[in-house]
Design a protein around this motif. Structure first.
Motif, PDB file in Angstrom:
ATOM      1  N   TYR A   1       0.872  -1.203   0.226  1.00  0.00           N
ATOM      2  CA  TYR A   1       0.016  -0.115  -0.093  1.00  0.00           C
ATOM      3  C   TYR A   1       0.752   1.267   0.092  1.00  0.00           C
TER       4      TYR A   1
ATOM      5  N   LYS B   1      -6.249  -4.344  -2.238  1.00  0.00           N
ATOM      6  CA  LYS B   1      -7.057  -3.731  -3.332  1.00  0.00           C
ATOM      7  C   LYS B   1      -7.770  -5.031  -4.343  1.00  0.00           C
TER       8      LYS B   1
ATOM      9  N   HIS C   1      -7.866   4.044   1.430  1.00  0.00           N
ATOM     10  CA  HIS C   1      -8.022   2.664   0.768  1.00  0.00           C
ATOM     11  C   HIS C   1      -9.386   2.525  -0.072  1.00  0.00           C
TER      12      HIS C   1
ATOM     13  N   GLU D   1      -5.843   6.305   6.357  1.00  0.00           N
ATOM     14  CA  GLU D   1      -5.642   5.437   5.104  1.00  0.00           C
ATOM     15  C   GLU D   1      -6.505   4.191   4.863  1.00  0.00           C
TER      16      GLU D   1
END
Lengths: 956, 161
Positions: free
Chosen positions: A242, B128, B86, B82
């Motif tokens: 990420y 993701k 996300h 975050e």
């Protein structure tokens, strides 16, 4: 995929959304929604609606409910929709029910069957959808219905299913730990799942499990560390990255778990040092997620067994946070600082300016966080500044929730660290005045007790001085238009008890005031009751003193009113008052002795004086008394109180309630054993959480306070019961009022006990004290004077007048107190007791303080170099002094004191100068004030090295 | 743990609400009113966190939309920030440069995606790609199902196994 309208909604729906979007006002929106509800009500119950249409209706229902309107008429249709065969429709049905229903809704029972069926589906997507619903909807009662299937799904070939099954099980654990306690090992097993997503999901339940029981999971430390290591080394698939960070969310979870496991465990912590150090190095502090991981590292480091190198990295990270422009990072920095100062208090030193900045920041969030930090840093040296600040802030806000919190914090700090009773009372007055209706009533009782008890020493002068000043301040405060009820109660009580005690005010003056109160707050029965009783006391004291009682006319009319009051309590009080006035002096004196609120009331709990009567009755054939606990079907009341509140909070009571009668009938189990059967939730929880409240309140004092609360509720017996909880009052005659000692010890740093306790603590805390003083200097003219002086003096924690006096304990006490009296009259009397009784305790304290100060002193002064060279040269001396004779500290200390006493005047001068600087530093803009602050800091610190010459230099 | 997720527009219009802790309908309305008053008025340079009833609300603004998540006091605020991001990234990928209109008209899609991301108030899937794949799988199944008559749904379900 799609822009709007791409998802097969009808024009109708699009229009609805659009018209709501264009609605000019809330009223217009409501009108549109209401007409939509009407339409839906009609359409949805039409028979034979096509599924697709139905699905759309349900989505429209969701929309309506999202806008805050009631769509409950359609819930049943959403439930029906979950029965559908097509995933398309089913999914929408599930979505709607999870959004509509809470776990305690009646319709849940209708869905359980569908969920059961869907969990068995061979389409994993159906299973996933059902699992989502399980997490939200299954409640304690329905857990058993789906549990076996969930367990089966833990081994499902699809990782998405396994993951959700883990989370479902976790949810069950949260709702009812006992229902899944036998399945906990599954979490461990799943930790080794080869899908990182599943492994990551397992960390959630494991975190909770470890929080509850650290020791059973110590064996996993190695596994967690190696997982974290692999994650940090980018061994996970790229998909988990990420923003260039390797699986940061998993890292954070793991760090949280490690923090728990390593807490207070050196061996476990040693396994973690390397990997945490690695993460510190690898973290990219320019990205937000990097900082999130860094923050978690700091939390971890401050929780596990301390490691100097890691602490250093943590301190670095914190200073980066605090120096950042981002408010978010500052916020995190302040929070992290609050965690780290517990282990290394000295790091606060370098960040004081940043902290002050945050305190001054217009952003409320940041400000509150900073108050939290200050709260953690409070000790006797800085309590005045911090509490003053808190009160100022408390006054300025409207948010009742936070107001309550900050008020209770002020009270807690004041009780714990109050430098003098005088200050304590003033602080309490302020808190009561501005947040009186928000603070707990026990705080008021505490305050009354403090005034009644005084120091808990045999110093009657100081006590009466204290009371007079309290009376004075209350008479003054009564001028305010509107006061909180709780505060008025305190005022009435104190006026009644001590209003006329020192002879300064006449009885008619005080009674007049009391009547005013009773009239002004005529709709507050409690206040009126307090006022009447106070009146009674005043009159009683007058009669006892042999004076003529002359009731004021307004008092007469008040009595008339109360005698006919609807409140029986008020009536009774009024009648009592009438009766007392009619008695002669001798009788009155024995019913209402003056200043006897602390006297013990002897109560024959066993009622032994009735023994003869009982004997007689039994002989005449009466039934003997059976103790409550031996009577069937009843549990001993006292037992409920002893219940662990943990048990009380367990939520399975409705379940188990049915079992109880069986238990009691089967065997007359003594209540004690009932209490211990922890696993079976016993019905005790139903009872009011008296004990719960007591246990959750952290400080000793408030504990004692709750005793007081109970006193009022339960009468004398209870006081005695609680007494056992106060081992600290060793001298007590184990009577109710002695319990109060617990309080006095804590409130005043005056008593010997608390003094020594502080000294004990001071090793840990004192290092930041100079930091706070500077903070004080930059923030406050007034209090900083106190602080400064204390620094100039011998660094004890006394307020101003103490300081001056203690400078010269040898030379002449009288001179000192004379000197102080013009400054502030009451406190110096308060202090009387101190040098004599407590000279040993404070003398220990400053020494430790000095020791703590040495480091910062040299640091700061060398940085500044010009004016403070003297300090630099001087401080090592003291260091030498200290190290030379660490054992003879006591002795050495008095040397220093005597040295000091040579120049009390210079100290005074120094003190005032700093005060001036500090004050001037307050007015100009922030930058200036910070610069000035830096200046003040030099002065603030250096005096601790006891070089009064410094001030001469500065003054030219 | 995340107690709830809120999406509010700059004008205070609710775009999405998801409650992981129990709140009655009345409480929900109150919460939304309180929070929009609290958050929408905050200046741009301030913290993305607000204290609220002893809990923390982490919010982030994307164009005219505020994403808010309410968490416990001891949670990591930056992490939640975050998680919000996300979610936005996943939405963006799904809708193809997402805008408020997408969410207004397809809020149920946003819910489906959120359900794959968060479960029981915890982040369930940090990848993701996995989220996107799952949502796509459901969608494609839905698409196919749409084309078929419902009588053969069972066959499809089997085929998808």
């Amino acid at each position: 995929m799609g822009s709007q309208g791409g998802f097969y909604q009808s024009k109708e729906f699009l229009d609805l959304v659009k018209s709501i979007g264009e609605a000019r006002s809330k009223a217009e929106e409501d009108r549109i929604v209401l007409s939509e509800i009407e339409t839906l009500k009609r359409r949805i119950s039409e028979p034979d609606t096509p599924k697709r249409k139905m699905k759309e209706y349900i989505i429209r229902l969701v929309y309506v409910e999202m806008l805050g309107h009631d769509a409950s008429f359609g819930y049943i249709h959403a439930v029906k929709m979950t029965h559908d065969d097509t995933l398309l429709v089913k999914r929408t049905g599930y979505l709607a029910v999870t959004l509509f229903l809470n776990e305690d809704h009646d319709l849940i029972i209708l869905i359980v069957n569908t969920i059961q069926k869907d969990l068995k589906s061979d389409n994993y997507l159906v299973v996933c959808v059902a699992l989502n619903a399980v997490c939200k909807l299954i409640n304690e009662e329905t857990i058993p219905a789906v549990l076996p299937q969930i367990v089966e799904l833990l081994a499902h070939p699809k990782e998405a299913v396994r993951k959700k099954a883990i989370m479902a099980l976790y949810r069950f654990y949260q709702k009812s730990p006992s229902s899944v306690s036998h399945l906990v090992s599954n979490f461990r097993k799943r930790l080794c799942d080869n899908d990182p997503g599943v492994m990551g999901a397992t960390l959630c339940p494991l975190f909770d499990l470890i929080t509850n029981d650290v020791n059973s999971y110590k064996d996993l430390v190695i596994s967690f560390v190696s997982i974290l290591k692999q994650v940090a080394e980018r061994r996970l698939p790229k998909a988990y990255d990420y923003h260039q960070m390797p699986a940061p969310f998993i890292q954070i979870k793991l760090l949280k778990i490690l923090a728990l496991l390593g807490s207070g465990d050196k061996q476990a912590s040693e396994n973690m040092y390397t990997v945490v150090g690695d993460i510190f190095r690898k973290c990219d502090s320019s990205s937000n997620i990097g900082n999130a991981v860094l923050y978690e590292c700091i939390c971890c480091v401050s929780s596990i067994y301390p490691n100097p190198k890691l602490l250093e990295s943590a301190a670095d990270a914190i200073s980066r946070f605090l120096k950042s422009d981002s408010h978010n990072l500052k916020y995190m920095g302040i929070d992290a600082l609050g965690r780290l100062i517990k282990i290394s208090p000295e790091i606060a030193e370098q960040h004081q300016l940043a902290v002050i900045d945050c305190l001054e920041d217009p952003d409320d969030t940041l400000k509150r966080k900073t108050f939290e930090l200050l709260y953690k840093m409070t000790k006797s040296t800085n309590v005045e500044v911090i509490v003053d600040r808190m009160i100022d802030y408390m006054i300025s806000i409207n948010d009742n929730h936070y107001k309550t919190e900050i008020a209770s914090r002020c009270v807690e700090l004041a009780e714990q660290f109050a430098p003098s009773n005088q200050w304590f009372i003033q602080t309490m007055n302020k808190v009561f005045e501005h947040a009186g209706d928000l603070v707990n009533i026990k705080v008021a009782h505490n305050l009354m007790r403090l005034i009644a008890e005084g120091f808990g020493e045999d110093d009657n002068t100081a006590d009466s001085q204290l009371r007079s000043s309290a009376v004075e301040s209350y008479l003054y405060i009564l001028g305010e238009p509107k006061l909180p009820s709780v505060f008025l109660q305190v005022i009435c009580w104190v006026l009644g008890e001590y209003g006329t005690a020192d002879g300064k005010y006449s009885a008619s003056y005080i009674t007049g005031k009391l009547c005013d109160v009773a009239e002004a707050y005529s709709n507050d029965e409690t206040v009126k009751a307090y006022a009447v009783t106070a009146l009674m006391k005043i009159y009683a004291f007058e009669i006892a003193a042999g004076r003529m009682v002359d009731m004021l006319p307004e008092c007469h009319s008040l009595m008339e009113e109360f005698l006919a009051s609807h409140s029986t309590d008020l009536q009774q009080r009024a009648y009592e008052l009438q009766a007392v006035i009619g008695l002669d002096a001798h009788a009155v004196e024995s019913i209402m002795p003056s200043d006897a609120s602390c006297e013990d009331i002897e109560v024959d709990k066993a009622l032994s004086f009735l023994n003869g009567y009982i004997q007689e009755s039994i002989e005449k054939g009466a039934q003997p008394y059976i103790p409550e606990s031996e009577r069937s079907g009843m549990l001993n009341i006292s037992n409920f109180r002893n219940q662990d509140h943990h048990e009380a909070s367990s939520h399975g009571l409705r379940f188990e309630a049915y079992e109880l009668p069986k238990q009691t009938v089967q065997a007359r189990i003594p209540p004690a054993s009932l209490a211990s059967t922890e696993l079976v939730p016993v019905p005790e929880p139903v009872y009011p959480r008296e004990s719960y409240q007591t246990t959750t309140v952290p400080s000793v004092s408030s504990d004692a306070a709750s005793t007081e609360l109970k006193l009022r509720l339960d009468g004398v017996q209870k006081k005695w019961g609680r007494q056992t909880h106060f081992p600290s009052t060793s001298t007590s005659n184990s009577t109710s009022q002695k319990t109060v000692n617990g309080i006095t010890q804590v409130d005043g740093s005056n008593t010997a006990n608390s003094r020594t306790r502080e000294t004990y603590d001071s090793r840990k805390q004192v290092e930041i004290s100079p930091e706070k003083q500077k903070l004080a200097a930059s923030l406050f003219g007034g209090p900083s004077k106190t602080e400064k002086k204390s620094a100039t003096g011998h660094k004890s924690s006394k307020p101003s007048s103490h300081m001056v006096k203690s400078h010269a304990p040898k030379s002449s006490m009288e001179v000192a107190s004379e000197k102080t009296s013009p400054v502030q009259q009451p406190p110096d009397l308060l202090d009387f007791g101190e040098p004599t009784v407590k000279s040993t305790a404070p003398s220990l304290d400053p020494f430790k303080d000095l020791e703590g100060l040495l480091e910062p002193t040299t640091q700061v002064s060398s940085a500044v170099n010009h004016s403070s060279t003297a300090a630099v040269t001087k401080s090592p001396d003291i260091m030498g002094l200290y190290t030379e004779t660490p054992a003879g500290a006591h002795h050495k200390d008095s040397d220093i004191l005597s040295g000091l006493s040579n120049s009390p005047m210079t100290n005074m001068v120094g003190g005032t100068t700093t005060m001036q600087v500090a004050q001037s530093s307050k007015s100009p803009n922030l930058k200036d004030s910070l610069e000035k602050d830096a200046l003040v800091r030099q002065m603030g610190v250096t005096p601790s090295s006891q070089n009064p010459n410094l001030f001469k230099d500065l003054l030219g | 743990m995340i107690h709830f997720v809120l999406l509010i527009s700059r004008q205070g219009k609710v775009r999405l609400t998801k409650w992981y802790s129990a709140y009655s309908q009345k409480e929900r309305t109150k919460v939304i009113r309180e929070l929009s008053g609290l958050i929408l008025t905050r200046g741009p340079k301030l913290c993305n966190f607000v204290e609220w009833r002893g809990l923390r609300v982490v919010y982030k603004r994307y164009a005219s939309l505020y994403f808010c998540m309410c968490i416990d006091e001891d949670d990591n605020e930056l992490e939640i920030l975050e998680i919000i991001h996300h979610y936005v990234e996943v939405l963006d990928r799904y809708f193809g440069s997402v805008c408020e209109l997408d969410l207004i008209y397809n809020f149920h899609k946003a819910y489906f995606i959120l359900d794959e991301l968060l479960i029981a108030g915890e982040l369930q899937e940090p990848s993701k790609r996995t989220v996107a794949r799952l949502v796509a799988a459901q969608d494609s199944l839905v698409e196919t199902a749409k084309e078929q008559t419902s009588s053969i749904t069972n066959i499809i379900a089997q085929a998808a196994k």
